[in-house]
Design a protein around this motif. Structure first.
Motif, PDB file in Angstrom:
ATOM      1  N   ILE A 122       0.826  -0.921   0.041  1.00  0.00           N
ATOM      2  CA  ILE A 122      -0.024   0.036   0.024  1.00  0.00           C
ATOM      3  C   ILE A 122       0.618   1.489   0.060  1.00  0.00           C
ATOM      4  O   ILE A 122       1.650   1.324   0.810  1.00  0.00           O
ATOM      5  CB  ILE A 122      -0.961   0.126   1.207  1.00  0.00           C
ATOM      6  CG1 ILE A 122      -1.612  -1.267   1.226  1.00  0.00           C
ATOM      7  CG2 ILE A 122      -1.804   1.237   1.293  1.00  0.00           C
ATOM      8  CD1 ILE A 122      -2.876  -1.364   2.422  1.00  0.00           C
ATOM      9  N   VAL A 123       0.839   2.131  -0.925  1.00  0.00           N
ATOM     10  CA  VAL A 123       1.646   3.210  -1.144  1.00  0.00           C
ATOM     11  C   VAL A 123       0.636   4.444  -1.309  1.00  0.00           C
ATOM     12  O   VAL A 123      -0.416   4.434  -1.949  1.00  0.00           O
ATOM     13  CB  VAL A 123       2.517   2.976  -2.326  1.00  0.00           C
ATOM     14  CG1 VAL A 123       3.651   1.983  -2.061  1.00  0.00           C
ATOM     15  CG2 VAL A 123       1.700   2.834  -3.623  1.00  0.00           C
ATOM     16  N   TYR A 171      -3.360   0.126  -3.145  1.00  0.00           N
ATOM     17  CA  TYR A 171      -2.969  -1.080  -3.274  1.00  0.00           C
ATOM     18  C   TYR A 171      -2.455  -1.606  -4.506  1.00  0.00           C
ATOM     19  O   TYR A 171      -3.030  -1.744  -5.348  1.00  0.00           O
ATOM     20  CB  TYR A 171      -4.200  -2.007  -2.490  1.00  0.00           C
ATOM     21  CG  TYR A 171      -3.432  -3.449  -2.040  1.00  0.00           C
ATOM     22  CD1 TYR A 171      -3.302  -3.555  -0.758  1.00  0.00           C
ATOM     23  CD2 TYR A 171      -3.312  -4.261  -3.050  1.00  0.00           C
ATOM     24  CE1 TYR A 171      -2.752  -4.946  -0.377  1.00  0.00           C
ATOM     25  CE2 TYR A 171      -2.703  -5.640  -2.767  1.00  0.00           C
ATOM     26  CZ  TYR A 171      -2.430  -5.829  -1.407  1.00  0.00           C
ATOM     27  OH  TYR A 171      -2.145  -7.135  -0.994  1.00  0.00           O
ATOM     28  N   LEU A 172      -1.125  -2.064  -4.558  1.00  0.00           N
ATOM     29  CA  LEU A 172      -0.469  -2.435  -5.652  1.00  0.00           C
ATOM     30  C   LEU A 172      -0.603  -4.154  -5.658  1.00  0.00           C
ATOM     31  O   LEU A 172       0.306  -4.711  -4.798  1.00  0.00           O
ATOM     32  CB  LEU A 172       0.962  -2.214  -5.945  1.00  0.00           C
ATOM     33  CG  LEU A 172       1.130  -0.448  -5.698  1.00  0.00           C
ATOM     34  CD1 LEU A 172       2.508  -0.214  -6.072  1.00  0.00           C
ATOM     35  CD2 LEU A 172       0.138   0.217  -6.929  1.00  0.00           C
ATOM     36  N   HIS A 173      -1.131  -4.737  -6.492  1.00  0.00           N
ATOM     37  CA  HIS A 173      -1.213  -6.122  -6.447  1.00  0.00           C
ATOM     38  C   HIS A 173      -0.578  -6.544  -7.643  1.00  0.00           C
ATOM     39  O   HIS A 173      -0.683  -6.371  -8.870  1.00  0.00           O
ATOM     40  CB  HIS A 173      -2.693  -6.740  -6.747  1.00  0.00           C
ATOM     41  CG  HIS A 173      -2.921  -8.293  -6.849  1.00  0.00           C
ATOM     42  ND1 HIS A 173      -3.912  -8.740  -7.485  1.00  0.00           N
ATOM     43  CD2 HIS A 173      -2.283  -9.085  -5.950  1.00  0.00           C
ATOM     44  CE1 HIS A 173      -3.573 -10.080  -7.370  1.00  0.00           C
ATOM     45  NE2 HIS A 173      -2.861 -10.290  -6.301  1.00  0.00           N
ATOM     46  N   ASP A 174       0.641  -7.283  -7.383  1.00  0.00           N
ATOM     47  CA  ASP A 174       1.679  -7.442  -8.628  1.00  0.00           C
ATOM     48  C   ASP A 174       2.096  -6.199  -9.373  1.00  0.00           C
ATOM     49  O   ASP A 174       2.123  -6.369 -10.465  1.00  0.00           O
ATOM     50  CB  ASP A 174       1.407  -8.557  -9.376  1.00  0.00           C
ATOM     51  CG  ASP A 174       1.079  -9.940  -8.906  1.00  0.00           C
ATOM     52  OD1 ASP A 174       1.711 -10.092  -8.063  1.00  0.00           O
ATOM     53  OD2 ASP A 174       0.106 -10.656  -9.247  1.00  0.00           O
ATOM     54  N   SER A 175       2.319  -5.382  -8.368  1.00  0.00           N
ATOM     55  CA  SER A 175       2.518  -4.022  -9.169  1.00  0.00           C
ATOM     56  C   SER A 175       1.515  -3.035  -9.747  1.00  0.00           C
ATOM     57  O   SER A 175       1.963  -2.025 -10.226  1.00  0.00           O
ATOM     58  CB  SER A 175       4.159  -4.039 -10.027  1.00  0.00           C
ATOM     59  OG  SER A 175       5.157  -4.558  -9.148  1.00  0.00           O
ATOM     60  N   LYS A 202     -13.132  -5.145  -9.397  1.00  0.00           N
ATOM     61  CA  LYS A 202     -13.885  -6.260  -9.292  1.00  0.00           C
ATOM     62  C   LYS A 202     -12.915  -7.734  -9.437  1.00  0.00           C
ATOM     63  O   LYS A 202     -13.288  -8.553  -8.787  1.00  0.00           O
ATOM     64  CB  LYS A 202     -14.777  -6.314 -10.291  1.00  0.00           C
ATOM     65  CG  LYS A 202     -15.848  -4.980 -10.202  1.00  0.00           C
ATOM     66  CD  LYS A 202     -17.028  -5.203 -11.483  1.00  0.00           C
ATOM     67  CE  LYS A 202     -17.699  -3.826 -11.370  1.00  0.00           C
ATOM     68  NZ  LYS A 202     -16.887  -2.548 -11.802  1.00  0.00           N
ATOM     69  N   GLU A 203     -11.901  -7.740 -10.242  1.00  0.00           N
ATOM     70  CA  GLU A 203     -11.342  -9.199 -10.468  1.00  0.00           C
ATOM     71  C   GLU A 203     -10.482  -9.097  -9.061  1.00  0.00           C
ATOM     72  O   GLU A 203      -9.860 -10.572  -9.344  1.00  0.00           O
ATOM     73  CB  GLU A 203     -10.551  -9.034 -11.829  1.00  0.00           C
ATOM     74  CG  GLU A 203      -9.380  -7.946 -11.963  1.00  0.00           C
ATOM     75  CD  GLU A 203     -10.075  -6.494 -12.382  1.00  0.00           C
ATOM     76  OE1 GLU A 203      -9.383  -5.845 -13.081  1.00  0.00           O
ATOM     77  OE2 GLU A 203     -11.385  -6.491 -12.142  1.00  0.00           O
ATOM     78  N   ASP A 204     -10.066  -8.440  -8.406  1.00  0.00           N
ATOM     79  CA  ASP A 204      -9.215  -8.659  -7.287  1.00  0.00           C
ATOM     80  C   ASP A 204      -9.905  -8.624  -6.056  1.00  0.00           C
ATOM     81  O   ASP A 204      -9.349  -8.724  -4.852  1.00  0.00           O
ATOM     82  CB  ASP A 204      -8.244  -7.502  -7.342  1.00  0.00           C
ATOM     83  CG  ASP A 204      -7.380  -7.566  -8.340  1.00  0.00           C
ATOM     84  OD1 ASP A 204      -6.714  -8.484  -8.889  1.00  0.00           O
ATOM     85  OD2 ASP A 204      -7.206  -6.453  -9.084  1.00  0.00           O
TER      86      ASP A 204
END
Length: 261
Positions: A122-123, A171-175, A202-204
């Motif tokens: 989280i950035v 929030y970065l999911h796989d950047s 939605k997909e996350d």
């Protein structure tokens, strides 16, 4: 001030905060209500907030609604449920204003919440592109996708970057940005803050991203000396906030002009 009143106050401060800093946006204060002109056609940021039902008049509500309607813009009206007296309901009926949604008010002292946890994924939104990424995720929660959210944040990006009272987190999911949350710190009372725009692509969803965002925000609030956090929770998010220790405090009702009448 009780928790419900504090939530209502924080909401009012939040809707005015950015528009009050820009000459091309407008904040109107009338007896018993506030309304915001975002310049956009959708109701997302064209907010009418009834703050005092005991003094607000049909004339002022009608003036606010007509301000948008005459410019072919949509608007939304927010009022805390306990302020929804017979007089207001009668005015709404006469003006063809109908109920469209309800959020649950929630609030808690920071020291009673679940222990926060800073998350390296989280950035903060530290540049304009990060703010646009933030806006994209929020816009993705509308059906259909709301490009006006992108326009709003794009226009205000520099103001947001310079504002110490707004903390936008991604929030970065796989950047790749996949979730957002905002912490709004009250300028005149920095020990009080509100959470806004908890959103996940939605997909996350169902991967713990929303929970991680809330825990991170709680930890950040503690670091900054914030003592009380307020929010309005949707049906999708209130379970998460409840698990963190937030308690229900009132209901906040959204209304809109029924254009079919």
């Amino acid at each position: 001030m009780n928790p419900t009143e504090a939530i209502d106050k924080n909401f009012n401060l939040h809707i005015k905060h950015l528009p009050a800093q820009k000459t091309f946006l407008q904040v109107f204060e009338r007896e018993g209500l506030t309304y915001i002109d975002s310049g956009l056609v959708v109701d997302t940021y064209n907010v009418i907030h009834i703050t005092d039902a005991s003094v607000v008049s049909k004339k002022s509500i009608e003036e606010a609604v007509n301000f948008y309607d005459n410019r072919l813009r949509k608007s939304c009206i927010w009022i805390e449920k306990d302020k929804l007296n017979e007089s207001i309901l009668q005015i709404f009926s006469e003006l063809n204003i109908t109920h469209s949604a309800t959020n649950e008010g929630m609030s808690a002292p920071v020291n009673v919440l679940t222990e926060g946890e800073l998350n390296p994924n989280i950035v903060p939104a530290y540049n304009k592109q990060a703010i646009i990424d933030h806006a994209f995720i929020i816009a993705n929660n509308w059906e259909p996708f709301d490009t006006n959210v992108l326009k709003y944040y794009n226009t205000l990006a520099e103001t947001i970057l310079d504002d110490d009272n707004l903390v936008l987190l991604n929030y970065l999911h796989d950047s790749v940005p996949s979730g957002t949350i905002e912490l709004f710190i009250e300028p005149e009372n920095p020990k009080s803050a509100g959470i806004y725009n908890l959103s996940v692509m939605k997909e996350d969803r169902n991967q713990g991203i929303a929970t991680a965002l809330v825990k991170h925000t709680i930890a950040l609030a503690k670091e900054r000396g914030i003592e009380q956090i307020h929010l309005q929770a949707s049906d999708d998010s209130k379970g998460i906030f409840s698990k963190m220790g937030f308690k229900q405090a009132g209901e906040f009702m959204e209304y809109a002009l029924d254009v079919s009448c």
